[in-house]
Motif scaffolding. Structure first.
Motif, mmCIF file in Angstrom:
data_model
loop_
_atom_site.group_PDB
_atom_site.id
_atom_site.type_symbol
_atom_site.label_atom_id
_atom_site.label_comp_id
_atom_site.label_asym_id
_atom_site.label_seq_id
_atom_site.Cartn_x
_atom_site.Cartn_y
_atom_site.Cartn_z
ATOM 1 N N ASN A 1 0.845 -1.198 0.000
ATOM 2 C CA ASN A 1 0.000 0.000 0.000
ATOM 3 C C ASN A 1 0.882 1.252 0.000
ATOM 4 O OD1 ASN A 1 -2.219 1.677 0.006
ATOM 5 N ND2 ASN A 1 -2.660 1.429 2.182
ATOM 6 N N ARG B 1 -3.855 2.096 -2.356
ATOM 7 C CA ARG B 1 -5.194 1.547 -2.087
ATOM 8 C C ARG B 1 -6.294 2.269 -2.859
ATOM 9 N NH1 ARG B 1 -6.435 3.912 2.941
ATOM 10 N NH2 ARG B 1 -5.294 2.317 4.070
ATOM 11 N N VAL C 1 -4.626 -5.279 -0.658
ATOM 12 C CA VAL C 1 -3.741 -4.111 -0.642
ATOM 13 C C VAL C 1 -3.131 -3.978 0.757
ATOM 14 C CG1 VAL C 1 -3.575 -1.615 -0.939
ATOM 15 C CG2 VAL C 1 -5.145 -2.928 -2.374
ATOM 16 N N GLY C 2 -1.818 -3.921 0.823
ATOM 17 C CA GLY C 2 -1.148 -3.815 2.116
ATOM 18 C C GLY C 2 -1.019 -5.140 2.849
#
Lengths: 460, 460
Positions: free
Chosen positions: B141, B154, B190-191
């Motif tokens: 992210n 994101r 994401v992340g």
């Protein structure tokens, strides 16, 4: 439920028949009676209630204002309704850090007005904004006309305080503009339709209020030109703040219900709005005007509030006009890539001609998000069943054009029978496993999203 | 691993000692040898590899360019490295729908340039943008200076094609601007630091390229004034596209390493950039200038590329200058609410004075995201241990001001020992359970994010 009444002497609980009726349905028109309604006053109340319902395996359905159209707030399995009407405080507006902390029962429109008064701006603006709550908006990942430029609710959620189905309180996300500490549970909660956790506080990102707005109404003699205009405006590097669309049937419905003076031979209208610095939007408006005129459109422009309201009158009258024709119509909210809108609208017209069922389309053309209204009466069995067959065909065309079956209404109960048209078995199994992580007893809004134990558009 | 070599005759695999060394570390400086490196050519290869490693319970670590600073790409447990160097195609740039489809190995800077050439814009710009990959950006992210106005990775991810640890292929998210069908797995990825799934295709939202940019460099004689300027600019309804910060120590480090002519008595500088319509940003720049001058700052302004590069020279020289002083420093990326920056910087100064360890701060002031550089040598045990104690204190002050311990670097291995300072036991248990849903064998990037079986900043 008398025990429930006794347990929470300081929390309002009702099992009065008139309350049970009022909380048995939402804007989907689907009904199922709750066994009680509980109105928590604060986070601690929610924790208490959730611990009790968990220990006693009582299903719970969180409810904002009941404006959802996919039956997300309809209580199945004799659930109790957890209503957030008493938790409606805007707790903190922070102009330095550009965020606002709300209780879930805050009305979207009220928040908008409070912020605008301070020169601030919360963009997500669902059609029901004067009634719907921030908690419900987060649960459904609500959109609205301004999503084309500003995104949807998901893009504004920073931090969520939530109570898990077992009564544990968690705080997820961050107060800051950035944060990557572990998995993004806050964003997982957005759009989870009240099935993973109950929100008790929500921190939203806000923006400075745009300086000025220009509104254009473009009237087209044919559908293709309107679709082309949408693509060309975006390809010209202009991102309007709204790019709304109405088809011929929607225009006729409005003119019959509450005439606003649209020409009878209009095939489509686009309502286009730019916001920002006066010089910037003036230039954008000129370019947009040029594109639309080149495509044969007739244009009206508004630069003040009064003129703007006049231009919006037709768009705002669509929903009431359609309810006037068929109060129990089927309303979907498909999305296709924006350059496939014309193709999708043509296919919808063909489906309508073949089935001899009227289909009325309007919505957020800039996002490719079309509200498809299948004009059948849900209360007439034959007509309704034909309508449902049509829904399936609409979804199938949507998916074949690279689209999705829901842009902003969610799945709830009404779209659950169709979810596996879009999701693979693997994806839906993962989602079910995630549901189980949060709610192993399946007591939080059970029967929603996933097709088990639900009967879709039918009354449960 | 010879079996691995044989199994995939059409996929490049290496167990050469020199390759093993090259892929044993990332920008964190932490090292652990992989047992092999595999370079898939396409999605099908990734599926094949993942099925094989799953069946044989071999740990796998996906790797972009290895620019991560928290050891996310360092292979623990003798994992094999899945390197995306051959999957670096920009598959489709779609200006009508404003999105781009990439393979994960596409370099961020290359994508930026390809888009800019077409008048399009992908905002996330991590410092390593000329090396780091989109796959790595999504996994971490990634942010960057432009996050203050444009958000982080994101906010741009639309759709992800991914291979699960068991080799199953899924496609999650949508091609369209909106979509709410089931839980948001795309955003959950994401992340997730390569611990849930391996990405094989990523569709990103893009924007029109802003018309013009103005850059301001403001030099302050005291820290408070610089912090105040940040708050006042935002409170004045201006959202610059960057609002970068350097403290006195960072300025001195730059002037000693590669002088750019900053005054020696400067306590802080802000590098402020506006983008958009010329008239709009001119007005914003004037207002910003007024705010900074009122707070005693000395200002330089640039409106062309050459002058802009001169103003950026100091900010760009910070990282190399610091590596020049201490190649093995500890570098953190805390975030506090932006109106707490001055307070945080004062506390950092006090920590530095008390511990007699130099702390150099710079970063994205507009986001409250400070890169805290603790100038110890990781290779000198005593010094390093004192540094680690300081990290814990820095995090504790950050959290007490309502901040987060990682803005854009992620947790990986180096921050894993501290994650429970920020997350509650309940939250971290839920995250672990989610990890288990995707990866019950714990073979995808094992030992990352969650503190089990990892030794943090120590060499594993």
């Amino acid at each position: 439920m008398n025990k429930l009444l006794d347990t929470f002497s300081d929390i309002k609980v009702s099992t009065n028949p008139e309350d049970l009726i009022c909380y048995s349905f939402d804007a989907s028109g689907i009904e199922a009676s709750p066994s009680a309604i509980v109105w928590p006053n604060n986070t601690e109340d929610v924790v208490k209630i959730m611990k009790y319902t968990h220990d006693n395996s009582i299903p719970v359905v969180p409810r904002g204002a009941g404006t959802g159209t996919t039956a997300g707030a309809v209580p199945l399995k004799g659930a109790i309704i957890l209503s957030f009407e008493k938790m409606k405080k805007i707790l903190d507006i922070d102009p330095e850090n550009l965020n606002v902390l709300c209780e879930p029962g805050v009305i979207n429109g009220k928040l908008q007005r409070e912020l605008e008064w301070k020169g601030l701006f919360y963009p997500p603006d669902p059609a029901s904004m004067n009634f719907c709550t921030i908690g419900g908006n987060v649960a459904e990942n609500a959109g609205g006309p301004r999503a084309i430029k500003y995104g949807v609710t998901r893009d504004y959620v920073m931090e969520i305080e939530a109570v898990l189905p077992n009564g544990e309180l968690i705080k997820t996300g961050v107060k800051t503009a950035k944060g990557v500490v572990g998995y993004d549970l806050a964003r997982l909660f957005v759009g989870s339709e009240g099935t993973l956790a109950v929100f008790t506080k929500i921190r939203l990102k806000i923006l400075p209020l745009p300086e000025e707005v220009i509104t254009l109404l473009a009237i087209f003699q044919n559908l293709e030109s309107a679709g082309d205009a949408v693509s060309r405006i975006i390809s010209s590097k202009i991102i309007p703040r709204t790019l709304e669309f109405m088809d011929r049937e929607a225009i006729l419905a409005v003119e019959n219900f509450k005439p606003v003076g649209l020409p009878e031979d209009a095939e489509a209208i686009l309502l286009i709005e730019m916001d920002g610095h006066p010089a910037a939007i003036k230039k954008e408006a000129e370019k947009t005007l040029e594109i639309c005129e080149h495509l044969g459109a007739d244009i009206k422009m508004a630069e003040d509030e009064y003129a703007r309201n006049n231009l919006w009158a037709s768009r705002r009258a669509v929903s009431p006009a359609l309810y006037h024709i068929k109060p129990a119509k089927i309303s979907e909210d498909i999305v296709v890539p924006r350059n496939r809108i014309t193709e999708m609208l043509k296919r919808l017209r063909k489906l309508s001609e073949e089935s001899r069922i009227k289909i009325v389309n309007f919505g957020h053309a800039g996002d490719g998000n079309i509200h498809v209204n299948i004009m059948v009466d849900k209360n007439i069995k034959d007509e309704y069943e034909k309508g449902l067959m049509l829904v399936k065909e609409v979804f199938s065309h949507t998916l074949s054009l690279g689209g999705t079956i829901s842009g902003e209404h969610g799945i709830g109960l009404t779209k659950a029978p169709y979810i596996e048209m879009e999701l693979s078995k693997t994806e839906s199994n993962i989602m079910r496993a995630i549901k189980k992580v949060f709610d192993p007893k399946n007591i939080l809004n059970p029967g929603k999203i996933f097709p088990d134990n639900c009967t879709g558009q039918q009354k449960p």
